[in-house]
Design an enzyme around this catalytic site. Structure first.
Site, PDB file in Angstrom:
ATOM      1  N   ASP A  15       2.509  -1.280  -6.755  1.00  0.00           N
ATOM      2  CA  ASP A  15       2.196   0.646  -7.142  1.00  0.00           C
ATOM      3  C   ASP A  15       2.414   1.137  -5.435  1.00  0.00           C
ATOM      4  OD1 ASP A  15       1.146   1.577  -8.953  1.00  0.00           O
ATOM      5  OD2 ASP A  15      -0.438   0.256  -8.405  1.00  0.00           O
TER       6      ASP A  15
HETATM    7  C1  BGC Z   1      -2.565  -0.337  -2.690  1.00  0.00           C
HETATM    8  C2  BGC Z   1      -2.457  -1.088  -4.793  1.00  0.00           C
HETATM    9  C3  BGC Z   1      -2.657   0.311  -5.894  1.00  0.00           C
HETATM   10  C4  BGC Z   1      -2.859   1.077  -6.036  1.00  0.00           C
HETATM   11  C5  BGC Z   1      -3.748   1.745  -7.029  1.00  0.00           C
HETATM   12  C6  BGC Z   1      -3.000   1.300  -3.691  1.00  0.00           C
HETATM   13  O1  BGC Z   1      -3.492   2.481  -1.930  1.00  0.00           O
HETATM   14  O2  BGC Z   1      -2.356  -0.747  -2.447  1.00  0.00           O
HETATM   15  O3  BGC Z   1      -3.155  -1.820  -4.901  1.00  0.00           O
HETATM   16  O4  BGC Z   1      -2.625  -0.677  -7.278  1.00  0.00           O
HETATM   17  O5  BGC Z   1      -3.355   2.076  -4.800  1.00  0.00           O
HETATM   18  O6  BGC Z   1      -3.795   2.919  -7.067  1.00  0.00           O
HETATM   19  C1  NOJ Z   2      -3.154  -3.302  -7.961  1.00  0.00           C
HETATM   20  C2  NOJ Z   2      -3.194  -2.393  -9.327  1.00  0.00           C
HETATM   21  O1  NOJ Z   2      -4.241  -1.992 -10.046  1.00  0.00           O
HETATM   22  C3  NOJ Z   2      -2.463  -3.402 -10.216  1.00  0.00           C
HETATM   23  O2  NOJ Z   2      -1.684  -2.965 -11.652  1.00  0.00           O
HETATM   24  C4  NOJ Z   2      -0.428  -3.617  -8.902  1.00  0.00           C
HETATM   25  O3  NOJ Z   2       0.005  -3.531  -9.898  1.00  0.00           O
HETATM   26  C5  NOJ Z   2      -0.687  -3.891  -8.178  1.00  0.00           C
HETATM   27  N1  NOJ Z   2      -2.020  -3.303  -7.053  1.00  0.00           N
HETATM   28  C6  NOJ Z   2       0.444  -3.713  -6.330  1.00  0.00           C
HETATM   29  O4  NOJ Z   2       0.401  -2.498  -6.148  1.00  0.00           O
END
Ligand code: BGC
Ligand code: NOJ
Length: 812
Positions: free
Chosen positions: A483
């Site tokens: 993400d």
């Molecule tokens: C986080 C991710 C997460 C995303 C979801 C980011 O700030 O680092 O792990 O999946 O937010 O909104």
């Molecule tokens: C948490 C999110 O829930 C997941 O969808 C994503 O793939 C990982 N973070 C990595 O960014």
């Protein structure tokens, strides 16, 4: 240092020191009604949706941590103590918190009084039970004053934490007998109320928080408890609570039991009222009557235990390694069910307000629980697919209460659609049920736009094909699985969200992670098409898959590993040419799982590079070197300090991709070594450093470049749970459902003599013994089923309702 121990026979983790390095929690509830409970009584309760139907309040990031919850105060002379240690934090003579399968138990003692609490949510019930037992273990008569305490939230948890000009005026309660009803906003659009009851006469109550605690007091210093006298307050506005007051006299050796219930009721418009402004209490009373005796409560608790016996009975191993057995047989499966229920919504790191059910998350979670509850997995697949659009794209998340796509979170994460092929194919392999492909499933939750589920898979597949970039690799869109790799968001404005801002045209940035993912699930799609007689479609799809393999070989290989991406300008990411972020885990994981260039040695080279550049004492980091400055063209990933989260953290979710990759080339020692580095039960001894629960996976462990390598965060709600379960059971232990039967092809540490597994599959039980006389990692020499030799590694579907004996001899 440890703070407790595993009790495998009871499937419990027993915490014996309440001052754990972080609150160690558990989940109660299995269907519609849930609670989070910490080892000191903190936590909250909600119906279906932690945002929209929050029953009790919780303050995240509180001081001190984890303040507020479901509390009991015992006043014994001048001493006031709490069985869960908090909130009073009085030194206890003994303390024990047992987190088990959907229940939590406390057992503690002070000055000759023993208190036990059993907390659980009966199956199919919209209420939480707390069975409280008090026992006098002294030789004197004890006159105790028992106060309960919960704090009602005003339903919408976000509003509850923000809209005080309104909320402080709306709180309303009714008190009748031993039941305190919370009916805030019931007059208007709500058809629901909650209640907190106890099955005994009470000698008083309080429902106004300020009166109970004192405006300037914390939960550990309540005026009413200090005075030993309830004020019988009726809340009008401000902050309604529920506290029952009971005077308990216990002879030496005597014990008494009290059953509390926190319940949720829905009534239709015609049945809302008993009389003007007086709520209809009938449904609440019926709920209370269901569990008003210890016998009824104990029976429901036994039903819950039987429910878990059944769920956990489907896969069971004996490996000779108890830390592995307790992960596979108990805790990993349990966590997978919790992620099924919660997705990424409510934990002690997810506020229940921010995130709902993720499209990619929920699809991936499914591979961890489909063997336990295939019918509910089927329903979940349709819920997810219904939020997809005709072109294959989808909402990134949906709300559990409405099951509708959440537009505020956005879409265009170009990996999202492909995960639907993963969940669907795994469901079919587990169950043999191809019929779901024909079910009519809406697009964008619009029934008039329903098409057979198969069309959703096709849309997913072609969403990639129709969105290729300059190197014929998949365009990344807003981001792929990572993400934080926001290649189309160039943001200099701190008020913009990386997750929803896309201010660049997305027609250049490409993802090697999606490329590998596409090859894996593209091949699966081809297989599925062939199975259901769509041979032309299969042949056409196969061309696209082969093109992708060629594109990766031509434009995705950096010499010693797979590239990660091409950025907006067409420059490489995850290349030796880069100064930082030279190598990333995700593309190594997916391209090795896809076996791209295996014959040419690319898979082996890539995995060797992972070992060399990404592995460390606590697991495999996501990228290396981590970014030390902000790269506007990379986005959120470079905002994190080096070694944390997506920037060089050990992102446990993707470690199993490498484990699986290792099994593709038969390296069982390496795969298992990676497994044990992040499996929580193997980390119990370093709980002080690790910080979070030693019985469940967390999302992230600080990586080698972090300030504190090995320190973990974000436990419970992570795809880590399902992927590790999938990697260990299906690739390392190697027992894998397939369309035509159960495939057995282990890839284990060479020193193992073998292992045993019992597995239910398509209605039959397989009692499997794997022997490894030559001490190799991979290779099946002989497969004997019910005494007869079977060629290959797949056991055909066998008679239902029977136990079949399987002996596997490994060897070349
Ligand atoms: C986080 C991710 C997460 C995303 C979801 C980011 O700030 O680092 O792990 O999946 O937010 O909104
Ligand atoms: C948490 C999110 O829930 C997941 O969808 C994503 O793939 C990982 N973070 C990595 O960014």
């Amino acid at each position: 240092m440890k703070y407790g121990h595993f009790d495998d026979a009871n499937r419990e983790y027993v915490i014996t020191n309440p001052k754990t390095p972080y609150p160690w929690i558990n989940y109660l509830g299995n269907e519609d009604f849930f609670s989070l409970t910490s080892n000191t009584g903190g936590g909250y309760t909600f119906y279906k949706d932690a945002k929209f139907r929050r029953l009790t309040r919780y303050r995240y990031n509180n001081v001190p941590v984890d303040d507020g919850g479901k509390y009991f105060y015992i006043k014994d002379g001048d001493t006031v103590w709490s069985p869960g240690w908090k909130p009073m934090k009085t030194d206890l003579d003994s303390y024990e918190c047992r987190h088990g399968m959907s229940y939590t138990k406390f057992k503690s003692a002070k000055n000759g009084v023993q208190a036990q609490i059993l907390q659980f949510i009966p199956l199919g019930f919209w209420g939480e039970i707390q069975k409280v037992s008090l026992k006098n273990t002294s030789s004197e008569v004890k006159k105790l004053k028992l106060f309960s305490f919960i704090e009602f939230a005003l339903w919408n948890a976000e509003d509850d934490m923000t809209n005080f000009q309104r909320n402080f005026n709306t709180g309303e309660v009714e008190i009748q007998d031993s039941v305190i009803y919370h009916k805030t906003e019931f007059k208007e659009r709500r058809n629901h109320y909650s209640f907190y009851s106890v099955n005994q006469p009470i000698q008083g109550f309080d429902t106004d928080r300020e009166s109970f605690l004192g405006l300037y007091n914390g939960f550990d210093n309540p005026d009413v408890v200090n005075a030993g006298k309830p004020k019988n307050t009726e809340a009008h506005g401000w902050s309604p609570i529920a506290s029952h007051y009971i005077e308990v006299e216990l002879q030496p050796g005597e014990s008494k039991e009290f059953i509390y219930m926190l319940g949720y009721v829905e009534v239709d418009a015609d049945n809302k009222w008993e009389s003007k402004s007086v709520i209809n209490k009938k449904p609440a009373k019926a709920m209370i009557a269901k569990f008003d005796t210890v016998e009824k409560v104990d029976a429901a608790y036994n039903d819950l235990k039987a429910y878990w016996d059944n769920l956990l009975g489907k896969i069971n191993i004996q490996s000779g390694e108890e830390k592995l057995d307790r992960m596979v047989n108990i805790w990993n499966q349990y966590q997978c069910m919790v992620t099924f229920n919660m997705s990424r919504s409510a934990s002690f790191f997810e506020s229940g307000i921010g995130r709902g059910m993720g499209f990619r998350d929920s699809n991936q979670d499914l591979i961890g629980f489909v063997h336990q509850i295939p019918e509910r997995a089927r329903e979940r697949i349709f819920d997810i697919a219904s939020t997809q659009f005709e072109d294959g794209s989808c909402y990134h998340q949906y709300q559990p209460l409405t099951k509708k796509g959440n537009a505020a979170i956005g879409g265009d994460f170009n990996d999202d659609p492909l995960w639907l092929i993963l969940s669907t194919s795994e469901y079919i392999k587990e169950t043999g049920d191809f019929s779901l492909l024909d079910e009519m499933v809406p697009f964008d939750n619009d029934a008039s736009r329903a098409k057979p589920h198969f069309d959703h898979l096709k849309a997913s597949f072609y969403h990639v094909v129709n969105n290729l970039g300059p190197h014929k690799l998949p365009l990344i869109g807003r981001a792929d699985w990572n993400d934080c790799l926001n290649l189309n968001c160039f943001s200099n404005d701190p008020n913009e969200s990386f997750q929803t801002t896309g201010n660049k045209k997305g027609d250049t940035a490409e993802s090697l992670m999606i490329a590998g993912l596409f090859v894996v699930y593209g091949k699966e799609y081809v297989k599925l098409c062939n199975r259901i007689g769509k041979n032309e479609e299969a042949a056409e799809a196969e061309v696209h898959v082969n093109n992708m393999i060629e594109a990766v070989k031509s434009h995705g290989w950096d010499g010693d590993w797979y590239l990660r991406a091409y950025d907006y300008y067409g420059k490489k990411i995850g290349s030796n040419e880069n100064e930082e972020g030279k190598i990333f885990i995700e593309s190594q994981g997916w391209c090795t799982m896809a076996e791209i260039g295996k014959e040419e040695g690319l898979v082996e080279k890539s995995l060797n590079s992972v070992k060399e550049h990404l592995d460390c004492e606590y697991g495999i980091v996501l990228n290396s070197p981590a970014f030390t400055k902000y790269y506007i063209e990379y986005g959120e990933i470079s905002t994190y300090p080096a070694g944390y989260k997506e920037n060089g953290g050990i992102f446990c979710h993707n470690n199993p991709w490498i484990m699986i990759g290792e099994t593709m080339i038969g390296r069982g020692d390496a795969a298992y070594d990676y497994y044990t580095k992040i499996a929580p039960s193997f980390l119990e001894e370093i709980s002080e450093l690790h910080k979070v629960e030693p019985y469940v996976y967390c999302q992230m462990i600080a990586g080698k470049e972090a300030f504190k390598p090995g320190e973990a965060k974000n436990s419970w709600l992570s795809g880590t749970a399902s992927w590790n379960f999938y990697a260990i059971t299906q690739y390392i232990l190697g027992v894998k459902p397939d369309y035509d039967g159960l495939s057995i092809n282990p890839c284990i540490p060479s020193k193992w003599d073998g292992f045993k597994m019992t597995r239910e599959f398509r209605g039959a039980t397989y009692s499997i013994e794997v022997l490894n006389p030559d001490h190799i990692s991979k290779g099946v020499k002989q497969l004997i089923v019910n005494g007869e030799i079977v060629n290959g590694t797949v056991i055909p579907i066998l008679e239902k309702g029977k136990t079949h004996t399987v002996k596997v001899v490994m060897g070349k």
